[in-house]
Write an enzyme that holds these catalytic residues in place. Structure first.
Site, short mmCIF file in Angstrom:
data_model
loop_
_atom_site.label_atom_id
_atom_site.label_comp_id
_atom_site.label_asym_id
_atom_site.label_seq_id
_atom_site.Cartn_x
_atom_site.Cartn_y
_atom_site.Cartn_z
N ASP A 126 0.80 -1.23 0.00
CA ASP A 126 0.00 0.00 0.00
C ASP A 126 0.83 1.27 0.00
O ASP A 126 0.62 2.17 0.84
CB ASP A 126 -0.97 0.01 1.20
CG ASP A 126 -2.00 -1.11 1.09
OD1 ASP A 126 -1.94 -1.86 0.11
OD2 ASP A 126 -2.85 -1.21 1.96
N ASN A 264 -5.06 -12.08 8.62
CA ASN A 264 -5.20 -10.67 9.04
C ASN A 264 -6.71 -10.48 9.25
O ASN A 264 -7.43 -10.21 8.31
CB ASN A 264 -4.69 -9.77 7.90
CG ASN A 264 -4.86 -8.29 8.19
OD1 ASN A 264 -4.74 -7.86 9.33
ND2 ASN A 264 -5.18 -7.51 7.17
C1 GDL Z 1 -4.40 -4.55 2.31
C2 GDL Z 1 -3.40 -4.28 3.36
C3 GDL Z 1 -3.88 -4.64 4.74
C4 GDL Z 1 -5.37 -4.44 4.91
C5 GDL Z 1 -6.06 -5.31 3.88
C6 GDL Z 1 -7.57 -5.32 3.93
C7 GDL Z 1 -2.07 -6.29 2.73
C8 GDL Z 1 -0.73 -6.86 2.46
N1 GDL Z 1 -2.13 -4.98 3.05
O1 GDL Z 1 -4.14 -4.39 1.18
O2 GDL Z 1 -3.16 -3.85 5.64
O3 GDL Z 1 -5.79 -4.79 6.19
O4 GDL Z 1 -5.68 -4.87 2.60
O5 GDL Z 1 -8.10 -4.05 3.80
O6 GDL Z 1 -3.04 -7.00 2.67
#
Ligand code: GDL
Length: 679
Positions: A126, A264
């Protein structure tokens, strides 16, 4: 100290705190380590996007207070046998070619190393891909710049246990022209030192599915298997969404082909029970995944049931921060022959007397409630089974209005079933609100309020369709409370965009005491023709329009695309549509209409007698037609109007979703095209 060979290193599994927004607290992270340990996950990647010193002020060292907290955190991870990987995101403003900048990076990571951390990560996701002039001079590409700095830092740290690199093109969708031919990925694959592992989110940022073939493809370019940074449960991009569905659509055959998986997840710490628990089940579902207590093969539904059963126990446990102390409630009331207790605690214990209100005892939350909750907030590209059924039923109920008007048994039966499903959502909300674990409830609260409200509107709407009395449809009145027109400014914007303009469907009940909108039937043909002729008579020297054949009954409207409106005198308006207007346009010999039909393949015509001064019945008819046409898969809708027909021109302009489309050569003289595109 010798480092294990590539293949001996354990599969990386766990969580990346890598979302935008409020970072988790130190207590929550510590709680996370305990869970990871309990569920067999081994890694935590510290990468909170909006933590000052992780990204924006990446050069700044930690203060003694911050250092103390990080030391404690790293040691908590170690205690739970979770590998703590410290990530830093310098990409917003680093000048790669400036040795001072690289020194600042090393200094920062050295400080964290001194806190006891052994694993590190550099993230370049990003960020702006255009290099500054100094970097352009020093490096042949952005990839070369990132790789040079990453390799230098990695070598400086010497004995990093794990070192991860997040590329700027971290998913296939970002690769130009594609994964195998991306020069960015090729440089990274060739030049990044072999001890460094690479993060990858799959085909997209939020990948619906990740296939074995896609991983083989990227592995070949990167010259190493990637570590998946999985955004399947991330919700930082939409404040109304939350993901409580199971880890899904990643075959376990991937496990031996990957270096690891880190999820994540949702921003709300306490709402990640399912996300992390099901990932742990997935990781254990393969012999090569390291575990033995789960049979080979992974079933998302099975994993979800396991997770929800464990979550239910946690939700019912008061032994949580913010948990209610229910012991007072559970104490038995004094018996008549017992001496009244004299302590303060006893004085505060309220026991209702005979004839008084009994104490309120909430029904306990059930596994069914949690299944429903998960179905309502399932996965980014998929609703859960109950949510799908509810949508299908609502769609059926609204597209079968004729059955509603006739009160057929099937319509009433299905409306009743829909109502019970809505009621289950409300009951689930009530039981959840009374669950002892307040931390989970507070994180969930806004989401369930939102869905409860949406369900309430749908429920009221179906009642109105069925002609039941109005009090429950209070939200559909002319002067609703703010929750009757939901979504704030963002909602306004969305509704103004083409294809979202059906707000009037909900603004007023579809049937009022004065007007009744109902499906057109063959008996209405003569009435419709009469209205058409009556209005044509008023528009002298009017050009012939494509829709005239529809109004005159020469061309039949498409299924579900014909409505009439009645007042107490009789039929006073109609709305007819063709999902595919090609044939009608050809009959009218409009040579230039091909371009128009490409973007707007469908046609509508709406007419109401001048005695109908209220625009809402016509708007309702348009909304219903658009909705039917949209579900037929059409891209857009147009209508042809006479320039002199000020009333209808004004009507379409005020709808918001229709706009004037200039079309050369395809028009009858003095005609105007208004059109709207879906999405
Ligand atoms: C992204 C961002 C992450 C974010 C996710 C969802 C990556 C490597 N980077 O692009 O920080 O939380 O989207 O919005 O995934």
């Amino acid at each position: 100290m010798s480092t294990p060979g590539r293949d001996e290193r354990p599969f990386i599994s766990g969580v990346v705190e890598g979302f935008y927004g409020r970072p988790w607290t130190m207590e929550q992270r510590t709680e996370l380590f305990k869970r990871e340990h309990q569920w067999g996950l081994n890694t935590y990647l510290y990468a909170p996007k909006d933590d000052y010193k992780h990204r924006m002020y990446w050069r700044e060292l930690y203060s003694p207070e911050e250092a103390e907290q990080l030391v404690a955190l790293i040691s908590a991870a170690e205690k739970n046998r979770v590998e703590f990987i410290y990530a830093i995101s310098p990409g917003l403003d680093i000048t790669f070619s400036n040795p001072g900048e690289v020194a600042a990076l090393k200094r920062k990571l050295d400080q964290v190393k001194a806190f006891g951390c052994r694993s590190f990560s550099l993230l370049f996701d990003d960020i702006e891909t255009e290099m500054c002039p100094a970097d352009k001079q020093a490096f042949s590409s952005f990839a070369h710049a990132q790789v040079a700095v990453t390799n230098e830092v990695y070598q400086h740290l010497r004995d990093a246990k794990t070192f991860l690199f997040c590329p700027t093109d971290y998913c296939a969708a970002f690769c130009n022209p594609n994964v195998p031919q991306s020069s960015y990925l090729q440089t990274v694959g060739e030049k990044l030192l072999p001890g460094i592992d690479i993060l990858w989110t799959g085909p997209k940022v939020v990948s619906n599915k990740i296939s074995v073939e896609s991983i083989e493809e990227v592995t070949a370019v990167l010259k190493r298997p990637p570590v998946i940074w999985d955004n399947i449960h991330a919700n930082d991009y939409d404040p109304q969404r939350l993901f409580l569905g199971p880890y899904k659509d990643r075959p376990t055959e991937l496990i031996p082909k990957l270096r690891g998986v880190l999820t994540n997840p949702n921003c709300e710490f306490y709402l990640n029970f399912v996300a992390i628990h099901t990932l742990a089940t997935w990781c254990r579902s393969s012999a090569t995944g390291g575990g033995s207590d789960v049979e080979m093969g992974y079933s998302p539904q099975g994993a979800l049931t396991l997770a929800l059963s464990d979550w239910l126990q946690e939700l019912m446990s008061a032994n949580q921060p913010g948990g209610a102390c229910r012991s007072a409630r559970l104490r038995k009331a004094p018996q008549p022959d017992e001496e009244p207790m004299q302590t303060d605690a006893a004085e505060s214990l309220y026991v209702p007397g005979p004839g008084e209100n009994p104490l309120y005892t909430a029904e306990p939350l059930t596994l069914d409630d949690l299944n429903l909750l998960s179905d309502l907030f399932y996965l980014p590209y998929e609703h859960g089974a109950t949510a799908r059924t509810m949508l299908e039923e609502l769609d059926w109920l609204r597209t079968h209005r004729e059955a509603a008007a006739a009160q057929t048994e099937e319509w009433r039966g299905r409306a009743g079933k829909f109502d019970s499903m809505c009621d289950a959502v409300v009951q689930m909300f009530n039981r959840l609100s009374n669950a002892p674990n307040r931390s989970v409830l507070y994180d969930l609260y806004n989401y369930i309020c939102d869905i409860k409200s949406g369900v309430g509107l749908a429920r009221a709407y179906v009642k109105t369709l069925g002609g039941q009395d109005q009090p429950s449809a209070q939200t559909l009145t002319d002067d609703p409370e703010p929750w009757g027109f939901r979504g704030g400014l963002s909602g306004e914007f969305q509704r103004m965009l083409p294809g979202h303009g059906n707000r009037d469907l909900f603004k007023r009940p579809p049937m009022t005491a004065v007007y009744c909108v109902r499906p057109y039937c063959s008996g209405d043909k003569a009435e419709v023709q009469k209205i058409f002729k009556e209005l044509q008579r008023r528009e002298e020297q009017s050009p012939k329009l494509i829709s005239d054949s529809l109004s005159s009954g020469d061309v039949a409207p498409s299924p579900q695309c014909a409505l009439v409106v009645e007042d107490d005198i009789g039929v006073c308006g109609y709305a007819l549509g063709l999902t595919d207007a090609k044939q009608a346009a050809a009959t009218e010999q409009r040579p230039g209409s091909d371009t128009l039909l490409k973007d707007y393949p469908s046609l509508v015509v709406v007419q109401v007698l001048p005695r109908v001064t209220d625009p809402s019945p016509a708007r309702r008819m348009v909304a219903q037609l658009l909705s039917s046409i949209r579900s037929s898969g059409s891209r857009g809708v147009f209508c042809e109007l006479r320039q002199s027909d000020r009333r209808m021109l004004d009507f379409y302009s005020k709808l918001g979703s229709f706009e004037h489309v200039p079309v050369d050569g395809s028009l009858a003289q003095d005609a105007v095209i208004m059109a709207t595109k879906f999405q």
